[in-house]
Design a protein around this motif. Sequence first.
Motif, mmCIF file in Angstrom:
data_model
loop_
_atom_site.group_PDB
_atom_site.id
_atom_site.type_symbol
_atom_site.label_atom_id
_atom_site.label_comp_id
_atom_site.label_asym_id
_atom_site.label_seq_id
_atom_site.Cartn_x
_atom_site.Cartn_y
_atom_site.Cartn_z
ATOM 1 N N ASP A 178 42.459 36.789 31.858
ATOM 2 C CA ASP A 178 42.860 35.743 32.798
ATOM 3 C C ASP A 178 43.585 36.314 34.012
ATOM 4 O OD1 ASP A 178 41.799 33.360 31.886
ATOM 5 O OD2 ASP A 178 43.430 32.995 30.482
ATOM 6 N N TYR A 179 44.343 37.365 33.792
ATOM 7 C CA TYR A 179 45.038 37.991 34.929
ATOM 8 C C TYR A 179 44.030 38.524 35.938
ATOM 9 C CZ TYR A 179 47.433 41.371 37.805
ATOM 10 O OH TYR A 179 47.893 42.081 38.898
ATOM 11 N N TRP A 180 43.045 39.309 35.464
ATOM 12 C CA TRP A 180 42.089 39.931 36.379
ATOM 13 C C TRP A 180 41.200 38.891 37.047
ATOM 14 C CZ3 TRP A 180 43.740 44.411 37.547
ATOM 15 C CH2 TRP A 180 44.408 45.189 36.602
ATOM 16 N N LEU A 181 40.788 37.870 36.316
ATOM 17 C CA LEU A 181 40.016 36.804 36.936
ATOM 18 C C LEU A 181 40.878 36.012 37.911
ATOM 19 C CD1 LEU A 181 37.988 35.426 33.882
ATOM 20 C CD2 LEU A 181 37.202 36.992 35.670
ATOM 21 N N GLY A 182 42.165 35.875 37.598
ATOM 22 C CA GLY A 182 43.058 35.086 38.431
ATOM 23 C C GLY A 182 43.299 35.666 39.805
ATOM 24 N N ILE A 183 43.337 37.007 39.900
ATOM 25 C CA ILE A 183 43.586 37.598 41.220
ATOM 26 C C ILE A 183 42.307 37.813 42.013
ATOM 27 C CG2 ILE A 183 45.694 38.760 40.454
ATOM 28 C CD1 ILE A 183 44.071 41.403 40.470
ATOM 29 N N LEU A 184 41.176 37.959 41.317
ATOM 30 C CA LEU A 184 39.930 38.288 42.008
ATOM 31 C C LEU A 184 38.997 37.092 42.157
ATOM 32 C CD1 LEU A 184 39.253 41.718 40.307
ATOM 33 C CD2 LEU A 184 40.071 41.326 42.622
ATOM 34 N N ALA A 185 39.081 36.142 41.243
ATOM 35 C CA ALA A 185 38.259 34.932 41.320
ATOM 36 C C ALA A 185 39.087 33.768 40.802
ATOM 37 C CB ALA A 185 36.977 35.097 40.505
ATOM 38 N N PRO A 186 40.063 33.296 41.597
ATOM 39 C CA PRO A 186 41.020 32.297 41.120
ATOM 40 C C PRO A 186 40.385 31.037 40.544
ATOM 41 C CG PRO A 186 41.678 33.165 43.261
ATOM 42 C CD PRO A 186 40.317 33.700 42.987
ATOM 43 N N ASP A 187 39.266 30.615 41.087
ATOM 44 C CA ASP A 187 38.646 29.381 40.615
ATOM 45 C C ASP A 187 38.039 29.523 39.220
ATOM 46 O OD1 ASP A 187 36.896 31.183 41.920
ATOM 47 O OD2 ASP A 187 35.313 29.670 41.892
#
Length: 442
Positions: free
Chosen positions: A149-158
């Motif tokens: 979730d961290y990596w998706l959150g900074i690179l693909a927030p949606d």
Amino acid sequence: RLRFTPPAPPESGKEKGGGEWRQVNAGMDGEVPFICVDLSALPSAEQGPAIEAAAAEAQTSLNLTTGPLLQVVYFDLGAGQPGRLLIVIHHLAVDGVSWRILLEDLQMAYHQLSRGEAVQLPPKTTSFQQWARRLVEYAQTEAVRRELDYWLGILAPDRSRTRLEQGSLSAEHRMAHLPVDYPGGENTEASARTVAVSLSAEETQALLQEVPAAYRTEINDVLLTALAQAMARWTGSRALLVELEGHGREPIFDDVDLTRTVGWFTVAFPVVLDLKNADGPGEALKAVKEQLRRVPHRGLGYGLLRYLCQDEEVTKQLQALPQPEIGFNYMGQLDQALPGGSPFGPARESRGPDRSPQGRRNHLLDISGSIAGGQLRLEWIYSENLYRRATVEQMAQDFLEALRAIIAHCRSPEAGDVTPSDFPLAGLDQKKLKKVLAKLKK
């Protein structure tokens, strides 16, 4: 002894390396490739080019499959001149920490032999093979999965369930692509060129000794803040996507000791440097510091999830994310690679080409920083197929200007503050922390 077996071509019908590269240690069936080159009869003006030519031959002699991955050359420059020792090792076998280990061992062996003693080196630590196996096991754990979730959150927030908690980017602060002078140009190693800039010795000393105290920062925080500020001019965005490199030897296992283990442990991971609502050098520095402190395990989990996780859905999600166009690597104080009083020192001659001209570059810009001779030096590597030299020179100067402004600010009386990462157990954000500090001052 290290060897790499490549995967067999699909049409070959042969086993070979199967569908993936395989890394093995060959037997101890020979000595280290060692060559002596006598340049004593050459005039001093011709010795430098001769060293460079022999160095280029040594660099290109390495072969991943058959070996060697190591080549040593000693250059005899004649009476009254210290010789030159060239040690070439493929990067797949060693990283920056490994070089420090090897050079310390070389110095120790040199002193022992010069005193007529037998060579006795410190004991080895955890093997590279053990570390690799433990990483594969660790990559399947829930602890690593929780980082997704961290990596998706900074690179693909949606696409992240917890994007608000991770400080995702608002629409007006999404990353912008880095502009190029020649769109469509081939980004090859053969076309790579370098622009180098430096701080003075006084500025470097302030960066190392005075700047960290103002906001409890590390040098990487400062350099990356300056980079984000400088690149905002070129991208038109206050958010910058960068790939960072780290040593990769994170203490995640209590029974693993990598202090004297030779190998390539380097970790590479993406970071978004977001300067929204951060006006001035102090606020920008605090914002970048907090963003870097939120990276779990210094980025180790990103590679585990992307390459070693056996859940294909996870790897696909990460492989589909935006990729950084800028690579940044601060390699530390190279003066400390050799202990004080060492009989060895860095040579001024060229070590030859250390990359194949046939290779393709991964980034539009690669920025490498280090400190040697008491001065910070940064190399900006670019492709002349994509950029005019003047463009990169201006980028590098913008960076130095931003860096000097941060140094000047941190040396001023009004500088100084703490941030939430300085009190990790308190669970406070910056606003709550300010309120607590205000009450304490009353």
